[in-house]
Design an enzyme around this catalytic site. Structure first.
Site, short mmCIF file in Angstrom:
data_model
loop_
_atom_site.label_atom_id
_atom_site.label_comp_id
_atom_site.label_asym_id
_atom_site.label_seq_id
_atom_site.Cartn_x
_atom_site.Cartn_y
_atom_site.Cartn_z
N CYS A 16 0.82 -1.21 0.00
CA CYS A 16 0.00 0.00 0.00
C CYS A 16 0.86 1.25 0.00
O CYS A 16 2.08 1.22 0.10
CB CYS A 16 -0.93 0.02 1.21
SG CYS A 16 -0.05 0.02 2.78
N GLY A 42 -0.81 0.45 -4.66
CA GLY A 42 -1.98 -0.31 -4.27
C GLY A 42 -3.16 0.04 -5.13
O GLY A 42 -3.59 1.19 -5.14
N ASN A 117 1.37 1.05 6.10
CA ASN A 117 2.11 0.42 5.02
C ASN A 117 3.09 -0.56 5.65
O ASN A 117 3.96 -0.15 6.42
CB ASN A 117 2.86 1.46 4.20
CG ASN A 117 3.78 0.85 3.15
OD1 ASN A 117 4.79 1.44 2.77
ND2 ASN A 117 3.45 -0.32 2.66
N GLY A 118 2.95 -1.84 5.34
CA GLY A 118 3.84 -2.84 5.91
C GLY A 118 3.09 -4.09 6.27
O GLY A 118 1.97 -4.33 5.83
N TYR A 257 12.01 -1.82 -7.86
CA TYR A 257 10.72 -1.91 -8.55
C TYR A 257 9.60 -1.08 -7.94
O TYR A 257 8.85 -0.44 -8.65
CB TYR A 257 10.29 -3.38 -8.61
CG TYR A 257 8.93 -3.61 -9.20
CD1 TYR A 257 8.68 -3.38 -10.56
CD2 TYR A 257 7.87 -4.05 -8.42
CE1 TYR A 257 7.42 -3.58 -11.12
CE2 TYR A 257 6.61 -4.27 -8.97
CZ TYR A 257 6.39 -4.02 -10.31
OH TYR A 257 5.16 -4.22 -10.85
N CYS A 397 8.52 -12.60 1.04
CA CYS A 397 8.58 -11.42 1.90
C CYS A 397 7.45 -11.49 2.91
O CYS A 397 6.32 -11.84 2.57
CB CYS A 397 8.46 -10.15 1.07
SG CYS A 397 8.42 -8.63 2.07
N CYS A 456 14.38 -11.15 0.41
CA CYS A 456 13.80 -11.85 -0.73
C CYS A 456 14.87 -12.46 -1.63
O CYS A 456 14.61 -13.41 -2.36
CB CYS A 456 12.88 -10.92 -1.53
SG CYS A 456 13.66 -9.38 -2.06
#
Length: 486
Positions: A16, A42, A117-118, A257, A397, A456
């Site tokens: 998000c 998002g 966010n998270g 990204y 992740c 990751c």
């Protein structure tokens, strides 16, 4: 049958984006503009909560910001000079309106809204404890856990109760909270998820990325530091640092990204970093070819860097349509196959008979790469050498990024040579972890103390993963069932 565009299926997705403003007329309209700039973070749902000095007002909707928050009647229904908003792509919790943020609750201290966010890696354990103590959850989002922890804390002041709640959670969080007393912005001690601070006139703004500040005409002041809590109120701005200092570990994939190329992350231009990653990729993995072609749009900056470093001409060998929605109707196999070309199509005249270096940002499941490689072959490409502007994604992740379970990550199941054969490439290579760090301005990943969260790629998770490591098998199945892929 309605299904997701195949080119959207095979990407890691940020959970998000958040945006908050304190002290501006028509604050909700400013938040809507900021959320437009963060839409890439998002695309499942959006919400805004405002405060007019007497009451909180909220509007939440499934879908994009456009169409939901560009109407006068919606903005008029969100009065006040304080507001915060959220765009969502879920990693935990079902796809439903009840999970759309900002979440809001009436506490003993008054209204409390939170945009997050998270992802909290111990949210399930905390949730079970809270439910046993009588808490009643209204959503399946891990964010609601924070509200219940604040509500049940025995500390006297709201700030102390908030700090007490944060000290009980693990994982990644950037938060913007609204209370009658002021706006609170904070990041987890490792700073895994980003959050920046800006100003326009007398108003203060918090946002996931600097591009959101640019869009509303605000001046970037600084990032909210890892482990910092910033409070903006009628009394001014105060900063608190209640956590023991640790070495920050911001998410390295923000540079690869997630963030928009016109954002500044950790003091570096995202566009500039991506070009340097491409140059590093060319130095590490050269190949004789006629053209460098990006997978648009995310592969473009790295492809420019690769072309400049290698001296191979850069060309737009794949053309992307920007007018394709996230879903389209696929009633049969033939139409399903044709639907692949709705978003990307090969520039045949350019590719025919050429040796191509194809640049993409990552490989997740590999399904997109298979389709694009076949598209280039069908367009007459003589050779296709795939170069990836990140290391192999071998681990999931748990910090707010939608990732398939490890069994579905191609790089976790195959060697690079096996992946090349599966995808149909003449050769395949990734930038190294050390090369990625060099592109970010670091000599290399310091032994034992990496400067970023690169789990990751490396499996080196910077926090405990309580819900993954300690929950019962039945709960593990429930957790996997709740991971939503739009």
């Amino acid at each position: 049958m309605i299904t997701t565009n195949p080119f959207d299926d095979d990407k890691l997705r940020e959970e998000c984006g958040i945006f908050g403003i304190w002290g501006a007329e028509t604050a909700s309209a400013m938040v809507a503009l900021g959320l437009h700039a963060l839409q890439h973070r998002g695309q499942e749902a959006a919400g805004i909560v405002s405060w007019d000095g007497r009451a909180f007002h909220a509007h939440r909707a499934m879908g994009h910001v456009a169409g939901n928050f560009d109407r006068d009647d919606v903005i008029r229904g969100l009065p006040g000079n304080v507001a915060c908003g959220h765009v969502r792509y879920s990693t935990t919790g079902e796809t439903a309106l009840r999970n759309v943020q900002p979440l809001f609750a009436e506490l003993s201290s008054g209204g409390f809204a939170v945009a997050h966010n998270g992802n909290l890696s111990n949210a399930m354990k905390l949730r079970r404890e809270l439910v046993r103590r009588g808490a009643i959850f209204q959503s399946t989002s891990d964010t609601e856990t924070i509200i219940h922890l604040v509500a049940t804390s025995t500390y006297r002041t709201l700030l102390d109760r908030f700090i007490d709640a944060l000290k009980r959670v693990e994982g990644a969080y950037s938060l913007i909270c609204m209370t009658p007393e002021g706006m609170i912005a904070c990041r987890d001690p490792l700073g895994i998820r980003p959050l920046v601070m800006g100003r326009i006139g007398d108003a203060y703004i918090f946002a996931s990325e600097t591009v959101a500040l640019d869009v509303v005409g605000a001046t970037f002041l600084r990032q909210v530091e890892p482990g910092e809590i910033v409070i903006v109120s009628e009394q001014g701005i105060k900063s608190h640092r209640p956590f023991a200092p640790v070495s920050p570990r911001p998410c390295i994939f923000e540079h690869v990204y997630f963030s928009r190329p016109d954002s500044i992350v950790d003091g570096s231009s995202v566009y500039g970093v991506r070009k340097r990653i491409g140059a590093q990729l060319a130095m590490e993995n050269p190949v004789e070819a006629d053209l460098v072609v990006p997978v648009p749009d995310s592969g473009v900056p790295a492809a420019i860097g690769y072309a400049q470093q290698s001296g191979i001409p850069f060309e737009l060998g794949i053309i992307r349509s920007h007018y394709v929605g996230r879903t389209f109707i696929q009633p049969g196999d033939q139409v399903r196959h044709l639907g692949v070309k709705l978003k990307h199509n090969a520039n045949k005249e350019l590719l025919d008979g050429k040796r191509i270096v194809l640049i993409d940002d990552s490989i997740v499941r590999g399904t997109t790469s298979v389709k694009i490689l076949q598209m280039l072959r069908d367009a007459g490409a003589a050779e296709v050498h795939l170069r990836i502007a990140s290391p192999p994604t071998r681990h999931s992740c748990f910090y707010g990024v939608d990732t398939p379970e490890r069994a579905k990550l191609l790089a976790a199941q195959m060697t690079v040579a096996e992946m090349a054969t599966y995808i149909g490439a003449d050769s395949l290579a990734f930038v190294s972890v050390d090369g990625l760090y060099r592109a970010l301005g670091e000599d290399m990943r310091e032994e034992g103390t990496p400067q970023y969260c690169d789990a990751c790629f490396t499996g080196d998770y910077p926090t405990h993963l309580t819900d993954q490591d300690e929950v019962a098998p039945a709960d593990q199945l429930s957790l996997l069932a709740e991971r939503v892929v739009a």
